[in-house]
Enzyme design. Structure first.
Site, PDB file in Angstrom:
ATOM      1  N   SER A 143       0.828  -1.200   0.000  1.00  0.00           N
ATOM      2  CA  SER A 143       0.000   0.000   0.000  1.00  0.00           C
ATOM      3  C   SER A 143       0.864   1.250   0.000  1.00  0.00           C
ATOM      4  O   SER A 143       1.963   1.257   0.574  1.00  0.00           O
ATOM      5  CB  SER A 143      -0.867  -0.031   1.257  1.00  0.00           C
ATOM      6  OG  SER A 143      -1.451   1.221   1.497  1.00  0.00           O
ATOM      7  N   TYR A 150      -2.104  -0.975  11.009  1.00  0.00           N
ATOM      8  CA  TYR A 150      -2.338  -1.501   9.657  1.00  0.00           C
ATOM      9  C   TYR A 150      -1.155  -1.172   8.741  1.00  0.00           C
ATOM     10  O   TYR A 150      -0.601  -2.048   8.071  1.00  0.00           O
ATOM     11  CB  TYR A 150      -3.639  -0.923   9.075  1.00  0.00           C
ATOM     12  CG  TYR A 150      -3.714  -1.062   7.574  1.00  0.00           C
ATOM     13  CD1 TYR A 150      -3.940  -2.299   6.985  1.00  0.00           C
ATOM     14  CD2 TYR A 150      -3.498   0.029   6.730  1.00  0.00           C
ATOM     15  CE1 TYR A 150      -3.954  -2.444   5.611  1.00  0.00           C
ATOM     16  CE2 TYR A 150      -3.513  -0.099   5.359  1.00  0.00           C
ATOM     17  CZ  TYR A 150      -3.745  -1.339   4.806  1.00  0.00           C
ATOM     18  OH  TYR A 150      -3.741  -1.480   3.446  1.00  0.00           O
ATOM     19  N   LYS A 186       1.936  -3.595   6.761  1.00  0.00           N
ATOM     20  CA  LYS A 186       2.347  -3.609   5.344  1.00  0.00           C
ATOM     21  C   LYS A 186       3.862  -3.414   5.238  1.00  0.00           C
ATOM     22  O   LYS A 186       4.537  -4.087   4.438  1.00  0.00           O
ATOM     23  CB  LYS A 186       1.602  -2.528   4.554  1.00  0.00           C
ATOM     24  CG  LYS A 186       0.124  -2.823   4.360  1.00  0.00           C
ATOM     25  CD  LYS A 186      -0.103  -4.054   3.481  1.00  0.00           C
ATOM     26  CE  LYS A 186      -1.545  -4.508   3.467  1.00  0.00           C
ATOM     27  NZ  LYS A 186      -1.760  -5.828   2.849  1.00  0.00           N
ATOM     28  N   ASN A 226      -5.287   4.516  -4.197  1.00  0.00           N
ATOM     29  CA  ASN A 226      -6.664   4.340  -3.697  1.00  0.00           C
ATOM     30  C   ASN A 226      -7.542   3.640  -4.727  1.00  0.00           C
ATOM     31  O   ASN A 226      -7.970   4.283  -5.697  1.00  0.00           O
ATOM     32  CB  ASN A 226      -7.252   5.705  -3.337  1.00  0.00           C
ATOM     33  CG  ASN A 226      -6.641   6.277  -2.083  1.00  0.00           C
ATOM     34  OD1 ASN A 226      -5.429   6.424  -1.980  1.00  0.00           O
ATOM     35  ND2 ASN A 226      -7.476   6.594  -1.114  1.00  0.00           N
ATOM     36  N   GLY A 266      -4.765  11.492  11.364  1.00  0.00           N
ATOM     37  CA  GLY A 266      -3.958  10.495  10.663  1.00  0.00           C
ATOM     38  C   GLY A 266      -3.957  10.632   9.158  1.00  0.00           C
ATOM     39  O   GLY A 266      -3.187   9.964   8.471  1.00  0.00           O
TER      40      GLY A 266
HETATM   41  C1  WQD Z   1      -9.771   9.203   0.818  1.00  0.00           C
HETATM   42  C2  WQD Z   1      -9.929  10.697   1.027  1.00  0.00           C
HETATM   43  C3  WQD Z   1     -10.279  11.333   3.299  1.00  0.00           C
HETATM   44  C4  WQD Z   1     -14.204   9.482   3.776  1.00  0.00           C
HETATM   45  C5  WQD Z   1      -6.984   4.320   2.979  1.00  0.00           C
HETATM   46  C6  WQD Z   1      -5.827   3.620   3.635  1.00  0.00           C
HETATM   47  C7  WQD Z   1      -4.780   3.257   2.642  1.00  0.00           C
HETATM   48  C8  WQD Z   1      -5.335   2.483   1.480  1.00  0.00           C
HETATM   49  C9  WQD Z   1      -6.620   3.036   0.971  1.00  0.00           C
HETATM   50  C10 WQD Z   1      -6.116   0.330   2.246  1.00  0.00           C
HETATM   51  C11 WQD Z   1      -9.186  11.205   2.258  1.00  0.00           C
HETATM   52  C12 WQD Z   1     -11.476  11.677   2.458  1.00  0.00           C
HETATM   53  C13 WQD Z   1     -12.996   9.915   3.245  1.00  0.00           C
HETATM   54  C14 WQD Z   1     -15.196  10.443   4.101  1.00  0.00           C
HETATM   55  C15 WQD Z   1     -13.717  12.188   3.342  1.00  0.00           C
HETATM   56  N1  WQD Z   1      -5.261   1.104   1.680  1.00  0.00           N
HETATM   57  N2  WQD Z   1     -12.754  11.240   3.039  1.00  0.00           N
HETATM   58  N3  WQD Z   1     -14.912  11.765   3.873  1.00  0.00           N
HETATM   59  O1  WQD Z   1      -7.417   7.315   3.808  1.00  0.00           O
HETATM   60  O2  WQD Z   1      -6.604   7.746   1.456  1.00  0.00           O
HETATM   61  O3  WQD Z   1      -6.511   5.488   2.358  1.00  0.00           O
HETATM   62  O4  WQD Z   1      -7.499   3.441   2.018  1.00  0.00           O
HETATM   63  O5  WQD Z   1      -6.819  -0.409   2.390  1.00  0.00           O
HETATM   64  O6  WQD Z   1      -3.809   2.546   3.281  1.00  0.00           O
HETATM   65  O7  WQD Z   1      -5.257   4.495   4.580  1.00  0.00           O
HETATM   66  O8  WQD Z   1      -8.718   6.440   1.785  1.00  0.00           O
HETATM   67  O9  WQD Z   1     -11.071   6.408   1.075  1.00  0.00           O
HETATM   68  O10 WQD Z   1     -10.550   6.611   3.544  1.00  0.00           O
HETATM   69  O11 WQD Z   1     -10.068   8.537   2.032  1.00  0.00           O
HETATM   70  O12 WQD Z   1     -13.513  13.391   3.160  1.00  0.00           O
HETATM   71  O13 WQD Z   1     -16.278  10.120   4.601  1.00  0.00           O
HETATM   72  O14 WQD Z   1     -11.300  10.976   1.262  1.00  0.00           O
HETATM   73  O15 WQD Z   1     -10.012  12.346   4.249  1.00  0.00           O
HETATM   74  O16 WQD Z   1      -8.671  12.459   1.931  1.00  0.00           O
HETATM   75  P1  WQD Z   1      -7.284   6.850   2.419  1.00  0.00           P
HETATM   76  P2  WQD Z   1     -10.169   6.923   2.141  1.00  0.00           P
END
Ligand code: WQD
Length: 343
Positions: free
Chosen positions: A128, A153, A157, A184, A301
């Protein structure tokens, strides 16, 4: 001609199920292992509808060495493996670190042990972009230094990558491995027979967006708009899951062809960064749906901005994404609508 069998752990999961489709369509025989700890049996039906056949499936926990041996023995001639099976929720990993270390590290160790016993020497591992932490420079290349993980998590990785590098470097070793660092993943198969199936309230952006558009959630909360980005919201590299799945086919083929180094690492993204607001507007354009959203406080985070330099994957794997953000989001919406139609 008999198809080359590739073990797919976590093959009923979101990325795993899309990889099963691409492997089969490329002429391989994917052999699925899943314990449904974060997936549903209905995924197997979706796969059968897409492929027209039921691919081999074993309901097994990858930590169970005896059960894993039984799968390898029964299948007989596995040529390689893709290891998707893992817990993947950042927030949950802070609540349950022991479970995350046990499951994510334990399952890799068990798989490697059993692969060695059965002489299976090719492994593609799901890593990741989280291994980069908060990068100093964008976009990130595979040589960008990894930073201390901000969740158990993420730490699993990084540790799994270290384990694979150590095992592959051992003099007696015969393992060859490719570490794919996903950005993503979003979207769903064009058939809308498989897609992302979040259990409970979605933590990830896109399922929250589609559930909001479908009326299941009242509104999306965007986590902060005061970051140092053009519109103040976070930047991510959103890659269509079918493009991502295809990267696995290329990686498996490369290992079987004996090309490349003993351990190789590749970023798998589009090379483009989009802000959360850009995603929301692209979703509205792609689907004609108006999205109800509010700006909330930043999520603890969250990395302010990250996207991939994909030069290495392009040059060495010949890998290129083809889907646009709008196409990916349209496929997520089609999947959401097909879910609403059955539930
Ligand atoms: C994306 C963006 C949020 C929800 C995570 C893991 C990473 C990877 C993929 C795992 C961010 C914003 C989100 C919401 C929002 N691998 N957001 N409102 O955090 O980039 O990555 O998933 O399995 O290791 O950390 O993905 O989809 O949670 O967020 O504004 O209700 O959307 O702040 O900027 P992230 P995400």
């Amino acid at each position: 001609m008999e198809r080359t069998k590739i073990l797919v752990t976590g093959g009923a999961g979101y990325i795993g199920s899309h990889a099963v489709v691409e492997l089969y369509e490329a002429g391989f025989m994917p052999v699925i292992i899943d314990d449904f700890s974060n997936s549903r049996e209905s995924v197997l039906t979706g796969l059968e509808q897409i492929l027209g056949v039921r691919v081999p499936f074993h309901r097994v926990d990858c930590n169970d060495a005896e059960a894993m041996r039984a799968v390898f023995a029964e299948e007989g001639n596995l040529r390689g493996a893709i290891h998707f099976a893992a817990y993947k929720a950042v927030g949950e990993s802070i609540e349950k670190p022991l479970e995350y270390y046990q499951n994510n590290i334990g399952s890799l160790l068990t798989l490697l042990q059993v692969m060695r016993e059965f002489g299976v020497e090719a492994l593609v591992f799901s890593s990741s972009c989280t291994v980069y932490g908060v990068p100093d420079k964008l976009p990130v290349t595979e040589l960008t230094p990894t930073k201390k993980a901000n969740s158990p998590y993420g730490a699993t990785k990084q540790m799994c990558e270290d384990i694979l590098r150590d095992v592959a470097a051992a003099p007696s070793n015969r393992l060859k491995t490719i570490l794919l660092r996903y950005f993503n993943p979003i979207g769903a198969h064009a058939s809308a027979k498989i897609g992302e199936l979040p259990l409970g309230v979605p933590q990830n952006l896109i399922p929250y967006v589609t559930q909001t558009a479908a009326g299941i959630r009242e509104k999306l909360t965007i986590y902060g708009d005061t970051y140092a980005t053009p519109d103040g919201t976070n930047i991510r590299d959103y890659v269509h899951v079918v493009d991502l799945a295809k990267a696995h086919v290329v990686a498996v083929q490369r290992l079987l062809d004996g090309k490349g180094e003993v351990v190789e690492t590749f970023n798998i993204g589009t090379g483009r960064g989009n802000t959360v607001l850009e995603v929301v507007h692209a979703f509205e354009r792609a689907t004609g749906q108006k999205l109800n959203y509010v700006i909330g406080p930043p999520r603890p985070g969250d990395v302010p901005a990250i996207y991939a330099d994909v030069t290495k994957a392009t040059q060495e794997l010949g890998f290129r994404t083809t889907a646009t953000l709008e196409e990916a989001l349209a496929s997520s919406w089609k999947w959401q609508q097909s879910l609403a139609a059955v539930s």
